[in-house]
Design an enzyme around this catalytic site. Structure first.
Site, PDB file in Angstrom:
ATOM      1  N   ARG A  21       0.826  -1.222   0.000  1.00  0.00           N
ATOM      2  CA  ARG A  21       0.000   0.000   0.000  1.00  0.00           C
ATOM      3  C   ARG A  21       0.850   1.258   0.000  1.00  0.00           C
ATOM      4  O   ARG A  21       0.632   2.191  -0.780  1.00  0.00           O
ATOM      5  CB  ARG A  21      -0.907   0.015   1.247  1.00  0.00           C
ATOM      6  CG  ARG A  21      -2.131  -0.839   1.122  1.00  0.00           C
ATOM      7  CD  ARG A  21      -2.773  -0.999   2.461  1.00  0.00           C
ATOM      8  NE  ARG A  21      -1.902  -1.778   3.332  1.00  0.00           N
ATOM      9  CZ  ARG A  21      -2.312  -2.756   4.127  1.00  0.00           C
ATOM     10  NH1 ARG A  21      -3.583  -3.055   4.192  1.00  0.00           N
ATOM     11  NH2 ARG A  21      -1.463  -3.426   4.872  1.00  0.00           N
ATOM     12  N   HIS A  42      -6.334   2.159  13.763  1.00  0.00           N
ATOM     13  CA  HIS A  42      -5.834   1.825  12.424  1.00  0.00           C
ATOM     14  C   HIS A  42      -6.759   0.810  11.759  1.00  0.00           C
ATOM     15  O   HIS A  42      -7.605   0.201  12.424  1.00  0.00           O
ATOM     16  CB  HIS A  42      -4.420   1.234  12.490  1.00  0.00           C
ATOM     17  CG  HIS A  42      -3.349   2.266  12.699  1.00  0.00           C
ATOM     18  ND1 HIS A  42      -2.943   2.654  13.954  1.00  0.00           N
ATOM     19  CD2 HIS A  42      -2.610   3.001  11.826  1.00  0.00           C
ATOM     20  CE1 HIS A  42      -2.001   3.585  13.841  1.00  0.00           C
ATOM     21  NE2 HIS A  42      -1.780   3.815  12.557  1.00  0.00           N
ATOM     22  N   LYS A  59      -3.744  -4.047  10.014  1.00  0.00           N
ATOM     23  CA  LYS A  59      -2.449  -3.639  10.587  1.00  0.00           C
ATOM     24  C   LYS A  59      -1.905  -4.761  11.468  1.00  0.00           C
ATOM     25  O   LYS A  59      -2.628  -5.340  12.277  1.00  0.00           O
ATOM     26  CB  LYS A  59      -2.603  -2.353  11.394  1.00  0.00           C
ATOM     27  CG  LYS A  59      -1.256  -1.861  11.942  1.00  0.00           C
ATOM     28  CD  LYS A  59      -1.263  -0.405  12.284  1.00  0.00           C
ATOM     29  CE  LYS A  59       0.080   0.049  12.853  1.00  0.00           C
ATOM     30  NZ  LYS A  59       1.161  -0.017  11.859  1.00  0.00           N
TER      31      LYS A  59
HETATM   32  N1  NAP Z   1       6.215   5.363   8.612  1.00  0.00           N
HETATM   33  C1  NAP Z   1       4.951   5.584   8.276  1.00  0.00           C
HETATM   34  O1  NAP Z   1       4.483   6.732   8.219  1.00  0.00           O
HETATM   35  C2  NAP Z   1       4.088   4.412   7.896  1.00  0.00           C
HETATM   36  C3  NAP Z   1       2.831   4.607   7.310  1.00  0.00           C
HETATM   37  C4  NAP Z   1       2.105   3.486   6.895  1.00  0.00           C
HETATM   38  C5  NAP Z   1       2.658   2.222   7.065  1.00  0.00           C
HETATM   39  N2  NAP Z   1       3.869   2.082   7.674  1.00  0.00           N
HETATM   40  C6  NAP Z   1       4.535   0.790   7.806  1.00  0.00           C
HETATM   41  O2  NAP Z   1       5.111   0.494   6.544  1.00  0.00           O
HETATM   42  C7  NAP Z   1       5.145  -0.921   6.356  1.00  0.00           C
HETATM   43  C8  NAP Z   1       4.418  -1.261   5.070  1.00  0.00           C
HETATM   44  O3  NAP Z   1       3.062  -0.899   5.196  1.00  0.00           O
HETATM   45  P1  NAP Z   1       1.997  -1.238   4.046  1.00  0.00           P
HETATM   46  O4  NAP Z   1       0.669  -0.863   4.564  1.00  0.00           O
HETATM   47  O5  NAP Z   1       2.471  -0.683   2.750  1.00  0.00           O
HETATM   48  O6  NAP Z   1       2.129  -2.842   4.037  1.00  0.00           O
HETATM   49  P2  NAP Z   1       1.817  -3.860   2.865  1.00  0.00           P
HETATM   50  O7  NAP Z   1       0.714  -3.345   1.999  1.00  0.00           O
HETATM   51  O8  NAP Z   1       1.682  -5.205   3.509  1.00  0.00           O
HETATM   52  O9  NAP Z   1       3.155  -3.825   1.959  1.00  0.00           O
HETATM   53  C9  NAP Z   1       4.387  -4.307   2.357  1.00  0.00           C
HETATM   54  C10 NAP Z   1       5.087  -4.838   1.137  1.00  0.00           C
HETATM   55  O10 NAP Z   1       6.413  -5.220   1.490  1.00  0.00           O
HETATM   56  C11 NAP Z   1       6.821  -6.198   0.551  1.00  0.00           C
HETATM   57  N3  NAP Z   1       7.909  -7.002   1.106  1.00  0.00           N
HETATM   58  C12 NAP Z   1       7.840  -8.072   1.945  1.00  0.00           C
HETATM   59  N4  NAP Z   1       9.068  -8.536   2.184  1.00  0.00           N
HETATM   60  C13 NAP Z   1       9.927  -7.769   1.482  1.00  0.00           C
HETATM   61  C14 NAP Z   1      11.339  -7.777   1.301  1.00  0.00           C
HETATM   62  N5  NAP Z   1      12.123  -8.691   1.909  1.00  0.00           N
HETATM   63  N6  NAP Z   1      11.878  -6.838   0.497  1.00  0.00           N
HETATM   64  C15 NAP Z   1      11.119  -5.930  -0.124  1.00  0.00           C
HETATM   65  N7  NAP Z   1       9.772  -5.889  -0.018  1.00  0.00           N
HETATM   66  C16 NAP Z   1       9.196  -6.789   0.777  1.00  0.00           C
HETATM   67  C17 NAP Z   1       5.559  -7.024   0.251  1.00  0.00           C
HETATM   68  O11 NAP Z   1       5.542  -7.261  -1.106  1.00  0.00           O
HETATM   69  P3  NAP Z   1       5.682  -8.689  -1.824  1.00  0.00           P
HETATM   70  O12 NAP Z   1       4.878  -9.670  -1.024  1.00  0.00           O
HETATM   71  O13 NAP Z   1       5.126  -8.393  -3.186  1.00  0.00           O
HETATM   72  O14 NAP Z   1       7.114  -8.966  -1.793  1.00  0.00           O
HETATM   73  C18 NAP Z   1       4.402  -6.056   0.570  1.00  0.00           C
HETATM   74  O15 NAP Z   1       3.683  -5.700  -0.594  1.00  0.00           O
HETATM   75  C19 NAP Z   1       4.506  -1.521   7.608  1.00  0.00           C
HETATM   76  O16 NAP Z   1       5.522  -1.830   8.524  1.00  0.00           O
HETATM   77  C20 NAP Z   1       3.647  -0.384   8.148  1.00  0.00           C
HETATM   78  O17 NAP Z   1       3.413  -0.469   9.532  1.00  0.00           O
HETATM   79  C21 NAP Z   1       4.586   3.155   8.077  1.00  0.00           C
END
Ligand code: NAP
Length: 274
Positions: A14, A158, A162
């Site tokens: 996302r 959230h 999450k």
């Molecule tokens: N800092 C902030 O402001 C903020 C805001 C929102 C979310 N977050 C955090 O950001 C993270 C991602 O959130 P999201 O909502 O985008 O989650 P998400 O939709 O589950 O996306 C995470 C992606 O990471 C990929 N992934 C898994 N293992 C990986 C690896 N070894 N190398 C590279 N990519 C990999 C997966 O893709 P594939 O399965 O296709 O590999 C998945 O599509 C979470 O930890 C969330 O808590 C932070």
């Protein structure tokens, strides 16, 4: 204007897709790398198409080191288990990294993060919104200004999928409030993070966690005194705010000396909060 070449790690998720969509708002940014896991179902797909946009000529890859070779800076929004390897790859390539991924505290020690930050600029931001960066500063000020009779609780909400709880942002806000009161996190943070049973301990900072629907992210820090309450709140209405903040952080990080940075550095630098 100098061009900044950016690798997005977690591009199929996302946040990764939100980063691809908002990147066009930053004329100096060019996405040159789109990284997912080695077993991703998105490998070889065009990163633009994946994000619901026109093709951008960048294929999703599982090879972060190769993507880093053609980049100036990396932004990681992937999964907590991947953070160690992603930091190691950036360290190996001597490239600055913005870590937006949350929930990796069990996988990586502070000492390991400090060691990496000895070699690369490392900005760790459990919340990349500028509004939350300012909220954190305001919470610090309130924690210092209000006497300990004001109990502190962090309330967060959230979306239903999450994985981590309390959110990384809720933990960071609680730490900021605790530090402002001179408390170590181990003393201050409530052990019963999922909910409290019985009366509160003096000095404890508790959490209330809501999960449901598609809530993007809401955080309130409550200072509850006797007869009065102060509530400092932030509500995210759209993931794009985190993506914009992360890109801004990446641009800010470029050219900094190795070290540990956070979003508060950017708020201070940009707006002289004092
Ligand atoms: N800092 C902030 O402001 C903020 C805001 C929102 C979310 N977050 C955090 O950001 C993270 C991602 O959130 P999201 O909502 O985008 O989650 P998400 O939709 O589950 O996306 C995470 C992606 O990471 C990929 N992934 C898994 N293992 C990986 C690896 N070894 N190398 C590279 N990519 C990999 C997966 O893709 P594939 O399965 O296709 O590999 C998945 O599509 C979470 O930890 C969330 O808590 C932070």
């Amino acid at each position: 204007m100098a061009e900044t070449r950016v690798v997005i790690v977690g591009v199929s998720g996302r946040m990764g897709q939100a980063l691809v969509r908002v990147a066009s708002e930053f004329p100096q940014v060019r996405i040159t790398g789109a990284v997912a896991s080695a077993g991703s179902t998105s490998l070889s797909r065009d990163a633009g198409v994946l994000a619901g946009q026109a093709p951008m000529g960048i294929e999703v890859t599982g090879d972060l080191p190769a993507a880093l070779a053609a980049a100036d800076v990396a932004i990681d929004f992937s999964q907590p288990y991947a953070t160690r390897a992603n930091i190691a790859a950036c360290r190996g390539a001597r490239k600055p990294l913005v870590v937006g991924t949350t929930g990796f505290a069990a996988d990586l020690t502070e000492a390991e993060l400090d060691a990496a930050a000895g070699e690369i600029p490392l900005l760790i931001a459990p919340n990349t919104s500028l509004g939350v960066a300012l909220l954190t500063e305001l919470v610090r000020r309130a924690g210092r200004a209000l006497p300990p009779e004001f109990d502190i609780e962090v309330i967060e909400a959230h979306h239903r999928t999450k994985r981590d709880a309390p959110s990384g942002t809720a933990l960071a806000l609680a730490r900021a409030a605790g530090e402002a009161r001179g408390l170590a996190p181990s003393e201050a943070l409530s052990a019963t993070s999922g909910g409290r049973v019985g009366p509160r301990r003096d000095g404890e900072i508790g959490f209330a966690i809501v999960r449901g629907g598609d809530i993007v992210g809401e955080h309130t820090v409550l200072f509850a005194g006797l007869g009065e309450e102060l509530r400092l709140s932030h509500r995210a209405g759209d993931r794009a705010i985190f993506a914009r903040g992360a890109l801004r952080a990446a641009l800010w990080l470029l050219g900094r000396p190795p070290g540990r940075y956070g979003m508060s550095d950017i708020v201070h630098a940009d707006h002289a909060l004092g």
